[in-house]
Design a protein around this motif. Structure first.
Motif, PDB file in Angstrom:
ATOM      1  N   ARG A  46      11.140 -77.858 -41.956  1.00 28.29           N
ATOM      2  CA  ARG A  46       9.904 -77.545 -42.693  1.00 28.29           C
ATOM      3  C   ARG A  46       9.582 -76.063 -42.595  1.00 28.29           C
ATOM      4  O   ARG A  46       9.359 -75.377 -43.596  1.00 28.29           O
ATOM      5  N   ASP A  60       3.368 -80.228 -36.413  1.00 30.75           N
ATOM      6  CA  ASP A  60       4.175 -81.183 -35.659  1.00 30.75           C
ATOM      7  C   ASP A  60       4.660 -80.541 -34.364  1.00 30.75           C
ATOM      8  O   ASP A  60       4.179 -79.485 -33.955  1.00 30.75           O
ATOM      9  N   SER A 298       2.587 -81.180 -51.705  1.00 29.12           N
ATOM     10  CA  SER A 298       2.601 -82.516 -51.107  1.00 29.12           C
ATOM     11  C   SER A 298       2.155 -83.557 -52.116  1.00 29.12           C
ATOM     12  O   SER A 298       1.145 -83.372 -52.821  1.00 29.12           O
ATOM     13  N   GLY A 337      11.096 -82.779 -48.109  1.00 31.83           N
ATOM     14  CA  GLY A 337      10.946 -83.737 -47.017  1.00 31.83           C
ATOM     15  C   GLY A 337      10.253 -84.985 -47.505  1.00 31.83           C
ATOM     16  O   GLY A 337       9.580 -84.983 -48.544  1.00 31.83           O
ATOM     17  N   ARG A 339       8.371 -88.853 -45.881  1.00 32.87           N
ATOM     18  CA  ARG A 339       7.893 -89.611 -44.729  1.00 32.87           C
ATOM     19  C   ARG A 339       7.901 -91.093 -45.051  1.00 32.87           C
ATOM     20  O   ARG A 339       7.428 -91.520 -46.102  1.00 32.87           O
ATOM     21  N   GLN A 344       9.771 -88.976 -40.352  1.00 29.87           N
ATOM     22  CA  GLN A 344       9.806 -87.956 -41.391  1.00 29.87           C
ATOM     23  C   GLN A 344      11.122 -87.193 -41.299  1.00 29.87           C
ATOM     24  O   GLN A 344      11.542 -86.768 -40.233  1.00 29.87           O
ATOM     25  N   ASP A 346      13.239 -83.910 -42.939  1.00 28.49           N
ATOM     26  CA  ASP A 346      13.068 -82.665 -43.677  1.00 28.49           C
ATOM     27  C   ASP A 346      14.411 -81.972 -43.856  1.00 28.49           C
ATOM     28  O   ASP A 346      15.308 -82.093 -43.011  1.00 28.49           O
TER      29      ASP A 346
END
Length: 379
Positions: A46, A60, A298, A337, A339, A344, A346
């Motif tokens: 990411r 994260d 997103s 990416g 989820r 998740q 990426d």
């Protein structure tokens, strides 16, 4: 409102204090430029797909690398992050692993991070030429060069108002570097970080190697190798120490809500180094500044598309036959990416050089939220 202003003032004061301290330190110490560069590659697909613009928006376990203060936002369940990348057609291998452990008080978080960059099968040609001057290719052996970093992170979350939070944290780093059986080095260093966040905006600051990080090298050369060094008039290395200059990273991010399903995250960072003049956008001695820009689109917080640029430099224009004209070049990156539940995945497609001299690599990373049994039952 007063609390919010105090929060912003505190992070600005922290930033000014750290910057002033680093400038004073850089003026009184001798540093090795580009020391421990494997620690500047990045962590997580990411962040690498967003051009390394992560100081403010990282959310994260890779925060143990980008901004340890952001780890305090992981409060409910442990989290595991792993990443693998290969460079130069598999010659160099880069791995990242991270475990995040929220403490029971729900305010502090611990992070454990391991980084490794290694190049294997390096030809050792010290004994290629024999004493009589003949060449014997059977004398060529191989060795590996590997760099390791273990990072212990601790972060704590504070509240300045209903919608404003101020996190602070730090890293303690242990570095181990090994070049075959010839040389080893141990290093130690510390990072300090802060993160101020509101509803849609975040401001982060990280002072890497704030106390300077040193590597103490030791060499193990047998008499045969020493004799070759002497006969070829090469300096026989002895014990030495490298000092890594402090580095200041400042960033801000903002999340735009496009509609109920789409949102856009934008971040801009400044990477400030104090080890001398570099080929960056702002280049002085000893301070140089390099910007990083990143975007993340997103969809329902399930699917992500990312892009970023960094490493802006001036280079000679290939179209100029006189080799006098310089143009700005940069290092682009893209990624995606998705989820699924607590997992998740990426991906990043990054350029190790710049857009004029492409040298691409693929980066994959995995994130797993390890929910406790009682949390799974609630779901």
């Amino acid at each position: 409102m007063l609390k919010r202003m105090r929060g912003k003032t505190s992070i600005y004061s922290f930033l000014l204090f750290v910057a002033g301290s680093l400038c004073h330190l850089s003026a009184t110490a001798q540093f090795t430029k580009y020391s421990n560069e494997f620690l500047n590659i990045g962590a997580g697909a990411r962040g690498m797909s967003m051009g390394g613009a992560q100081v403010a928006s990282v959310s994260d376990g890779t925060a143990g690398y980008w901004n340890p203060a952001a780890l305090a936002n992981i409060r409910d369940n442990p989290q595991l992050n792993v990443m693998h990348a290969e460079y130069y057609a598999g010659v160099g291998k880069y791995d990242f692993a991270n475990l995040v452990l929220p403490l029971k008080d729900n305010k502090r978080t611990i992070g454990l991070t391991l980084l490794r960059f290694a190049v294997d099968d390096i030809p050792n040609t010290i004994f290629l030429v024999q004493p009589d001057g003949t060449v014997n290719f059977d004398n060529i052996t191989t060795f590996s060069s590997a760099d390791y970093a273990f990072i212990f992170s601790l972060a704590q979350q504070g509240t300045l108002g209903r919608n404003t939070h101020f996190n602070f944290g730090g890293n303690a780093k242990i570095i181990y570097r090994k070049a075959g059986d010839f040389a080893t080095a141990w290093g130690f260093g510390f990072d300090a970080a802060a993160l101020l966040s509101g509803n849609r905006w975040k401001v982060g600051v990280v002072a890497r190697d704030v106390t300077t990080t040193f590597n103490a090298w030791s060499f193990s050369l047998n008499e045969a190798i020493r004799q070759v060094f002497y006969e070829t008039q090469n300096e026989i290395p002895g014990k030495s120490t490298e000092l890594t200059a402090p580095q200041l990273m400042v960033g801000g991010s903002y999340s735009f809500r496009i509609n109920k399903k789409l949102s856009l995250l934008a971040e801009a960072d400044l990477d400030v180094t104090f080890d001398g003049r570099r080929n960056t956008v702002i280049s002085t001695n000893p301070v140089s500044i390099d910007p990083r820009l990143g975007l993340e689109l997103s969809f329902k917080d399930v699917f992500f598309v990312r892009g970023g640029v960094n490493n802006f430099q001036k280079a000679l224009d290939d179209r100029d036959t006189l080799n006098q004209k310089k143009i700005w070049v940069y290092q682009p990156s893209v990624g995606a990416g998705f989820r699924v539940g607590d997992v998740q995945i990426d991906y990043a497609f990054t350029n190790l050089a710049n857009q004029s001299y492409p040298l691409y690599t693929h980066v994959f990373s995995l994130r797993i939220d390890m929910r406790r049994k009682d949390e799974k039952k609630k779901r």
